[in-house]
Design a protein around this motif. Structure first.
Motif, PDB file in Angstrom:
ATOM      1  N   ASP A  39      -2.960  18.182   5.295  1.00 44.86           N
ATOM      2  CA  ASP A  39      -4.013  17.474   6.025  1.00 44.86           C
ATOM      3  C   ASP A  39      -4.893  16.581   5.162  1.00 44.86           C
ATOM      4  N   ARG A  40      -4.697  16.574   3.835  1.00 49.49           N
ATOM      5  CA  ARG A  40      -5.548  15.752   2.965  1.00 49.49           C
ATOM      6  C   ARG A  40      -4.701  15.177   1.833  1.00 49.49           C
ATOM      7  N   ARG A 122      -9.216   9.257  -0.051  1.00 51.73           N
ATOM      8  CA  ARG A 122      -8.607  10.368   0.648  1.00 51.73           C
ATOM      9  C   ARG A 122      -8.238   9.923   2.052  1.00 51.73           C
ATOM     10  N   ASP A 124      -7.639  11.879   5.690  1.00 53.96           N
ATOM     11  CA  ASP A 124      -7.705  13.106   6.476  1.00 53.96           C
ATOM     12  C   ASP A 124      -6.750  12.936   7.648  1.00 53.96           C
TER      13      ASP A 124
END
Length: 161
Positions: A39-40, A122, A124
């Protein structure tokens, strides 16, 4: 088919990052990345690069991860819908990226702003999809398709306590 997600993230060095500017003009670029988990994702880029400027204007991104050397008909791919921006923990991002870089190519805090030219970014991930090749016997598809996959919930496996 969730098992493809962590495997493709671990096996791939680059992702294709698709962004759009304020007017909706698309841009896609390959980016070296590291995944904290499914998820990241992290990467470093110059904040004045086209994709970074696009993210500043419009954080919604699409990401594709695949092996460009796979034989025809043997491709596996991961498609991600995500929201991107500067990493909230640049040091952690560098640690994860450096674990994937060869000796002598490691990044340091001096590579990042304010002293350096790059920022840690990043993504998400909100949704995960996998490629279903045309003619897959498990599905009724003649042409390639994508299938949304979700992480198995705890307790859905046959755990023996």
């Amino acid at each position: 088919m969730w098992e493809l997600v962590p495997r493709l993230l671990a096996d791939s060095r680059y992702l294709v990052l698709a962004t759009a500017d304020r007017q909706g003009r698309p841009w896609a670029t390959p980016v070296f990345f590291a995944a904290r988990d499914e998820d990241r994702l992290f990467w470093v880029s110059a904040p004045d690069s086209r994709h970074s400027r696009n993210i500043a204007e419009r954080p919604a991104v699409a990401i594709t991860v695949f092996d460009s050397h796979a034989p025809i008909g043997g491709a596996e791919a991961l498609y991600l819908e995500a929201s991107a921006g500067p990493a909230d923990d640049p040091a952690a991002a560098l640690t994860m990226l450096n674990a994937r870089l060869p000796p002598g190519k490691q990044l340091t805090g001096d590579d990042l702003a304010p002293s350096g030219p790059m920022l840690a970014y990043r993504a998400d991930v909100q949704r995960h999809f996998v490629l279903i090749r045309g003619g897959d016997a498990r599905f009724d598809n003649v042409t390639d398709a994508r299938l949304r996959v979700t992480r198995p919930q705890a307790g859905t496996h046959h755990d023996h306590a």
